[in-house]
Design a protein around this motif. Structure first.
Motif, PDB file in Angstrom:
ATOM      1  N   UNK A   1      64.130 -60.524  44.713  1.00  0.00           N
ATOM      2  CA  UNK A   1      63.297 -60.528  45.915  1.00  0.00           C
ATOM      3  C   UNK A   1      63.508 -61.859  46.619  1.00  0.00           C
ATOM      4  N   UNK A   2      63.654 -61.786  47.929  1.00  0.00           N
ATOM      5  CA  UNK A   2      63.863 -62.993  48.712  1.00  0.00           C
ATOM      6  C   UNK A   2      62.928 -62.978  49.909  1.00  0.00           C
ATOM      7  N   UNK A   3      62.436 -64.160  50.243  1.00  0.00           N
ATOM      8  CA  UNK A   3      61.668 -64.353  51.464  1.00  0.00           C
ATOM      9  C   UNK A   3      62.393 -65.401  52.293  1.00  0.00           C
ATOM     10  N   UNK A   4      62.815 -64.993  53.489  1.00  0.00           N
ATOM     11  CA  UNK A   4      63.440 -65.909  54.431  1.00  0.00           C
ATOM     12  C   UNK A   4      62.376 -66.314  55.439  1.00  0.00           C
ATOM     13  N   UNK A   5      62.193 -67.617  55.664  1.00  0.00           N
ATOM     14  CA  UNK A   5      61.121 -68.039  56.554  1.00  0.00           C
ATOM     15  C   UNK A   5      61.401 -67.684  58.014  1.00  0.00           C
ATOM     16  N   UNK A   6      60.327 -67.437  58.757  1.00  0.00           N
ATOM     17  CA  UNK A   6      60.452 -67.221  60.197  1.00  0.00           C
ATOM     18  C   UNK A   6      61.219 -68.394  60.792  1.00  0.00           C
ATOM     19  N   UNK A   7      62.139 -68.100  61.697  1.00  0.00           N
ATOM     20  CA  UNK A   7      62.866 -69.157  62.398  1.00  0.00           C
ATOM     21  C   UNK A   7      64.176 -69.577  61.776  1.00  0.00           C
ATOM     22  N   UNK A   8      64.502 -69.114  60.555  1.00  0.00           N
ATOM     23  CA  UNK A   8      65.776 -69.482  59.930  1.00  0.00           C
ATOM     24  C   UNK A   8      66.871 -68.546  60.447  1.00  0.00           C
ATOM     25  N   UNK A   9      68.005 -69.113  60.813  1.00  0.00           N
ATOM     26  CA  UNK A   9      69.149 -68.282  61.191  1.00  0.00           C
ATOM     27  C   UNK A   9      69.742 -67.679  59.922  1.00  0.00           C
ATOM     28  N   UNK A  10      70.000 -66.389  59.989  1.00  0.00           N
ATOM     29  CA  UNK A  10      70.510 -65.674  58.820  1.00  0.00           C
ATOM     30  C   UNK A  10      71.235 -64.407  59.259  1.00  0.00           C
ATOM     31  N   UNK A  11      71.794 -63.716  58.267  1.00  0.00           N
ATOM     32  CA  UNK A  11      72.442 -62.417  58.464  1.00  0.00           C
ATOM     33  C   UNK A  11      72.516 -61.733  57.108  1.00  0.00           C
ATOM     34  N   UNK A  12      72.828 -60.438  57.135  1.00  0.00           N
ATOM     35  CA  UNK A  12      72.926 -59.655  55.903  1.00  0.00           C
ATOM     36  C   UNK A  12      74.188 -58.812  55.955  1.00  0.00           C
ATOM     37  N   UNK A  13      74.801 -58.619  54.806  1.00  0.00           N
ATOM     38  CA  UNK A  13      75.903 -57.678  54.680  1.00  0.00           C
ATOM     39  C   UNK A  13      75.894 -57.082  53.277  1.00  0.00           C
ATOM     40  N   UNK A  14      76.407 -55.895  53.202  1.00  0.00           N
ATOM     41  CA  UNK A  14      76.668 -55.323  51.886  1.00  0.00           C
ATOM     42  C   UNK A  14      77.792 -56.110  51.239  1.00  0.00           C
ATOM     43  N   UNK A  15      77.905 -55.996  49.926  1.00  0.00           N
ATOM     44  CA  UNK A  15      79.071 -56.553  49.251  1.00  0.00           C
ATOM     45  C   UNK A  15      80.103 -55.429  49.107  1.00  0.00           C
ATOM     46  N   UNK A  16      81.081 -55.617  48.265  1.00  0.00           N
ATOM     47  CA  UNK A  16      82.174 -54.641  48.154  1.00  0.00           C
ATOM     48  C   UNK A  16      81.747 -53.320  47.520  1.00  0.00           C
TER      49      UNK A  16
END
Length: 179
Positions: A124-139
């Motif tokens: 489980x992850x919590x990314x704070x409001x305002x942080x630049x991020x992105x998501x991708x599947x792995x292989x």
């Protein structure tokens, strides 16, 4: 246990690990200093897990759903994958709990370098409001995740640049105060 590392500069397949040579690992403490919160839970028993119940109560995560990201399960799969991988921020925290499969969250450090966080079942992850991020599947091209929110869900992503939003300014102050 979660693994994180600084990414290489390659523009090849986003689903590849993109580790630098030599690998530059990132610790949970380094992630914490960026405002990223990591927890390990029992994904096999998420429906009855007292730890998840307590987290939801303590953090006021009143809304949740489950999403499966796979070409056979997600409408407009290719478009969604591209959208998830565009660098963006949210005005609220982003909370994701991996119930099955795996993928990567990428976040920017204080020097604007990418850190890749490998997420798998039970993370489980919590990314704070305002942080630049992105998501991708792995292989493996598959993940099933719980999305959690405080109150009604807000899906709006603001692609970079989005530095004028109060959430971004507050996040930058958090980074500056932690230095």
């Amino acid at each position: 246990m979660v693994q994180a590392w600084y990414m290489d500069e390659s523009q090849e397949d986003q689903r590849a690990p993109h580790r630098q040579e030599p690998n530059r690992a990132v610790s949970l403490e380094q992630l914490r200093r960026l405002g990223v919160v990591y927890r390990r839970l029992d994904a096999d028993n998420y429906e009855t897990d007292p730890c998840l119940k307590e987290i939801r109560r303590a953090e006021n995560y009143s809304w949740m759903d489950i999403v499966t990201i796979h070409k056979d399960k997600l409408p407009n799969y290719e478009e969604k994958i591209k959208t998830f991988y565009e660098e963006h921020l949210h005005l609220d925290d982003e909370i994701r709990y991996i119930l099955d499969g795996s993928g990567y969250f990428d976040v920017r450090d204080k020097d604007d370098k990418w850190i890749r966080i490998s997420m798998e079942k039970g993370d489980m992850i919590t990314l704070p409001a305002g942080i630049y991020h992105r998501f991708t599947l792995d292989e493996n091209n598959y993940v099933k995740a719980m999305r959690l929110f405080v109150g009604e869900p807000v899906w709006t992503a603001y692609n970079r640049p989005a530095d004028d939003f109060p959430a971004r300014k507050q996040y930058m102050k958090f980074l500056a105060d932690g230095a």
